[in-house]
Design an enzyme around this catalytic site. Structure first.
Site: not given
Ligand code: ADP
Length: 395
Positions: A9, A89, A177, A237, A375
Site C-alpha cells: 500500500n 492497493r 474503501h 478532509r 484490507e
C-alpha cells in the site's frame, strides 16, 4: 520456503506491506516504511505483533530503495523467500475495473490515465507497482481497487445531475474503501450468512471515513463519490460541502485549484474544525469547545447519512462499525446510536464499552456490531486468486 504473497500500500511518503503465506489469514509479517525521501525509517512485526530485526543502514531514499530494504529485512527473518505475487492497493479503478487484475503494460497505462481522478493517491500507488516490478521482476503484479466493490450501482446512485456529457467523461460517483467493505461484508457472511443477505450499513471510520449501504452483500450506494472527499467529515478532509462555497473561494477569495485542494484534503475535517488535531483520540482527550464541536460535527454527519442510507435500503437489519474510530471509540458509537430506538437500533452500554462484536441489546430489531477490518487480507486473497488462475492449465 513455499511461495508467499506480498501486499503493498504505497502512499506519497510511506509504504505499508504485509507478507502472507500461500494459505491462511495470518500474515507472516507486517511492515511500514515512513518518511520515504526524508529521514525514512521502517517498522517490522511478525504475525503476533512481535518486533522483527531490521538491516543496519537501510536505504529509504525512494519507494524502490525502500522496497529493496524491506526485502532484505524480510529475507533476514524468512530466508529463501520466494514471492509469487505482489498485491497492490490501488485507489482508483475507474468505471471498468470491478475485480483484482493482473498488471501488464496495458493495465498500467489504463491506471495511469486515471491518475487525474485521484492525483494525491493514484500516482503513488503506481510508483509502488513500478518499484515492485523492478524488485520482483518474476512475480505476478496484481492491482486491487478501492472502487471495485462499488461497481454495479444503479444510475441514480452513480450520477451527478450535470449534463450527460460529464457522466460520459467520468464525472460520476465511484465510491471508495471498497477493500474494507469487501472484507467486513465477507466476514459477516461467514459469521451470520442470513444477516449478510439483508440490509446492512457499514461505517468505515478511520482517518478516512465513509459509509456503505449493502443489500444481499452488494454495495448499493456509498457516501464517498467522485473523490475520497465526499460524505463524512474525516481527519483532515472536509466531507460533503456545498459546491457554491468552492465557487465563492475561487471567485471572491482568489483561491486556485492547488490552494483549494490543500484546504479540502489537508486542513479541513476534524483538524480544521478543532484547530487542534486530526486524531480522534486526541480530540476525545482534549477539553476545548472546538474539539467537542469537531467531534459533534463528525457524529452528526454519520447520523444524517445513516438515515439517508437506511431510506435507500428501505429499512435496516444491521449497522457495522469498523476501522480505527469505529472499532475503538465507544463514545462515538454511543453518540451515533443515541435516540435511534425509532429505527429499532439500541445498543447495550457495557457491550459498547467492551468493543464487543455484538453491541445491540438482545431483541433489538437492528443488529449493531464491531467487526475489525483487514484490507491487506483482501488484497492477499485477490493476488492468490490470480496466482491460482495463472497456474491453471488453459482449457
Ligand atoms: P487509516 O484511515 O489511516 O487507516 P485508522 O483506521 O487507523 O486510520 O484510524 C485512525 C483513527 O482511529 C484516528 O483518528 C485515531 O485517533 C482513531 N482511534 C484509534 N484508536 C482509538 C481509540 N481507542 N479511541 C478513539 N479513537 C481511536
Amino acid at each position: 520456503m513455499k511461495q508467499v504473497i506480498l501486499t503493498l500500500n504505497a502512499g506519497s511518503s510511506s509504504l505499508k506491506f504485509a507478507l502472507f503465506p500461500p494459505e491462511g489469514d495470518i500474515p507472516l509479517a507486517t511492515g511500514l516504511v515512513d518518511r520515504i525521501g526524508a529521514d525514512g525509517e521502517m517498522r517490522l512485526k511478525d504475525g503476533n505483533g512481535g518486533a522483527l530485526p531490521l538491516p543496519k543502514g537501510g536505504d529509504y531514499t525512494s519507494h524502490t530503495r525502500s522496497l529493496a530494504t524491506a526485502l532484505v529485512a524480510l529475507e533476514m527473518s524468512f530466508p529463501g523467500l520466494s514471492v509469487a505475487a505482489v498485491g497492490h492497493r490501488v485507489v482508483h479503478g475507474g468505471p471498468d475495473f470491478a475485480a483484482p487484475v493482473r498488471v501488464d503494460e496495458t493495465v498500467l497505462s489504463a491506471l495511469d490515465r486515471l491518475s487525474p481522478f485521484a492525483p494525491l493517491h493514484q500516482p503513488h500507488n503506481l510508483a509502488g507497482i513500478r518499484a515492485a516490478i523492478e524488485t520482483f521482476p518474476h512475480a505476478l503484479q496484481v492491482a486491487c481497487f478501492d472502487t471495485a466493490f462499488h461497481r454495479g450501482h444503479s444510475f441514480e446512485n452513480d450520477a451527478f445531475a450535470l449534463p450527460r456529457a460529464y457522466f460520459d467523461k467520468g464525472i460520476r460517483r465511484y465510491g471508495f474503501h471498497g477493500l474494507s467493505y469487501d472484507y467486513v461484508s465477507g466476514h459477516l457472511a461467514m459469521i451470520d450468512p442470513d444477516l449478510a443477505q439483508g440490509r446492512v450499513i457499514i461505517a468505515h471510520l478511520g482517518n478516512g471515513a465513509s459509509m456503505c449501504a449493502l443489500n444481499g452483500g452488494r454495495s448499493v450506494t456509498s457516501t464517498m463519490g467522485f473523490s475520497a472527499l465526499d460524505g463524512l467529515a474525516m481527519g483532515t478532509r472536509c466531507g460533503q460541502i456545498d459546491p457554491g462555497a468552492l465557487l465563492y473561494l475561487m471567485q471572491q477569495e482568489g483561491m486556485d485549484g492547488d490552494a483549494i485542494s490543500d484546504l479540502l484534503y489537508k486542513r479541513s475535517g476534524l483538524l480544521g474544525l478543532s484547530g487542534l488535531s486530526h486524531d480522534m483520540r486526541e480530540l476525545e482527550a482534549a477539553d476545548t469547545p472546538e474539539a467537542r464541536q469537531a467531534v459533534g460535527y463528525f457524529i452528526a454527519r454519520i447520523r444524517r447519512e445513516l438515515g439517508g442510507l437506511t431510506a435507500v435500503l428501505g429499512g435496516l437489519d444491521a449497522l457495522i462499525f469498523t476501522a480505527g474510530i469505529g472499532e475503538n471509540s465507544a463514545p462515538v458509537r454511543a453518540a451515533v446510536c443515541k435516540g435511534m430506538d425509532w429505527l429499532g437500533l439500541s445498543i447495550d452500554e457495557t457491550r459498547n464499552e467492551q468493543n464487543a462484536p455484538l453491541l445491540s441489546k438482545d431483541g433489538a430489531k437492528v443488529r449493531v456490531m464491531v467487526l475489525p477490518t483487514n484490507e491487506e487480507l483482501v488484497i492477499a486473497r485477490g493476488a492468490r486468486r490470480l496466482v491460482a488462475d495463472s497456474e491453471r492449465p488453459a482449457a
